[in-house]
Design an enzyme around this catalytic site. Structure first.
Site, PDB file in Angstrom:
ATOM      1  N   HIS A 121       0.859  -1.191   0.000  1.00 17.78           N
ATOM      2  CA  HIS A 121       0.000   0.000   0.000  1.00 17.78           C
ATOM      3  C   HIS A 121       0.896   1.242   0.000  1.00 17.78           C
ATOM      4  CE1 HIS A 121      -4.139  -1.582   1.537  1.00 17.78           C
ATOM      5  NE2 HIS A 121      -4.257  -1.153   0.289  1.00 17.78           N
ATOM      6  N   ASP A 134       0.819   4.089   1.386  1.00 22.03           N
ATOM      7  CA  ASP A 134       1.181   4.774   2.636  1.00 22.03           C
ATOM      8  C   ASP A 134       2.315   4.053   3.369  1.00 22.03           C
ATOM      9  OD1 ASP A 134      -1.004   2.894   2.944  1.00 22.03           O
ATOM     10  OD2 ASP A 134      -1.314   3.593   4.993  1.00 22.03           O
TER      11      ASP A 134
HETATM   12 ZN   LIG Z   1      -1.622   1.631   5.832  1.00 25.95          ZN
HETATM   13 ZN   LIG Z   2      -2.460  -1.199   4.110  1.00 29.78          ZN
END
Ligand SMILES: [Zn+2]
Ligand SMILES: [Zn+2]
Length: 289
Positions: A66, A68
């Site tokens: 992901h 982030d």
């Molecule tokens: Zn995350």
């Molecule tokens: Zn995640």
């Protein structure tokens, strides 16, 4: 150097807001090594502000892909390279990490090639080794071991909690996960459990702000843990300290540290830290709660 965890970026999710915290990254300093865990936006600034020279970078671990957690992986290594990095760096990440890195190198080919010619730098492509791991023992060297546990973060299947063991202490990162009781066994007896957390009362306001309401809420509830659930895992694992990290929401003015503490206290009576960017948590110091 005393062993410690530095929470570089403490919010969950990719959005950044004025004056708010950065997405997720952490620094683990143990056994004389500085290990970066996850590379959300802001990690390069965070590592630098934590006092670690970028060119000393040698080990990076990514829990899942992901954005982030991985968006600034390439820029971190590239910036370290322009700062004088000249030794090999290893990146451990799930399947797909190598493709990310190859894509980054391709995107930056012009700059990399020109700095090799113009500044006499070593070839960045030859300095970095990407090791894709799965569940189980990831590595063991110089008294430091890293093991991984697949956690519950749909629709991502390759998302791994990490456990670092060393004579100076044991530190576990939950990665992103829904409430996942097997984490308690994985984290058994660790000095520190860094666990992701959501606060129920903030979720509806967050969802209202982001404009992708119903789908986002569905994802959050299926794929992340509430603070009470992080506390339950910490209690079952008997860890020395629980650190709430990857906070959702992280920048709601109506939510204070006291709210996070109150929610977590329903299930966890031990030492507790609520993450903030740049916060330092000593690994074996239990003098401050
Ligand atoms: Zn995350
Ligand atoms: Zn995640």
């Amino acid at each position: 150097m005393s062993s410690r965890v530095v929470l570089l970026g403490s919010k969950g999710g990719p959005a950044i807001r004025p004056g708010g915290p950065w997405p997720t990254s952490s620094l683990l300093q143990i056994g004389g090594r500085s290990i970066v865990v996850d590379c959300g936006l802001g990690v390069t600034r965070g590592v630098t502000d934590a006092g670690v020279p970028l060119k000393a970078l040698d080990l990076i671990v990514i829990t899942h892909l992901h954005s982030d957690h991985v968006l600034e992986l390439g820029p971190l290594i590239h910036t370290a390279w322009t700062a004088g990095l000249a030794h090999p760096v290893r990146v451990f990440g799930p399947t797909g990490t190598r493709a990310y890195w190859q894509g980054f190198l391709l995107a930056m080919a012009f700059d990399i090639d020109i700095r090799i010619v113009d500044e006499g730098r070593p070839d960045l492509r030859a300095l970095v080794e990407v090791v894709e791991f799965s569940e189980g023992m990831v590595f063991a060297e110089n008294g430091l071991t890293l093991s991984a546990l697949r956690v519950d973060h749909p629709p991502v299947t390759d998302c791994f909690a990490l456990r670092f063991d060393h004579a100076e202490g044991a530190v576990v990162f939950s990665a992103d996960t829904a409430y996942f009781p097997p984490l308690a066994d994985f984290a058994k007896g660790a000095d520190i459990l860094v666990h992701e957390a959501m606060l129920a009362e903030g979720i509806d306001r967050l969802v209202a702000r982001t404009g992708n309401g119903a789908r986002l809420k569905e994802h959050l509830l299926a794929s992340h843990s509430f603070a009470e659930q992080a506390g339950a895992v910490a209690t079952a694992a008997g860890v020395g300290r629980l650190v709430l990290h990857h906070l959702i929401p992280a920048d709601d003015p109506e939510i204070s540290e006291a709210d996070w503490i109150a929610a977590t206290r329903k299930s966890w009576a031990g030492a507790l830290t609520i993450a903030a960017d740049g916060l330092v948590v000593k690994i074996t110091d239990d003098s401050s709660a």
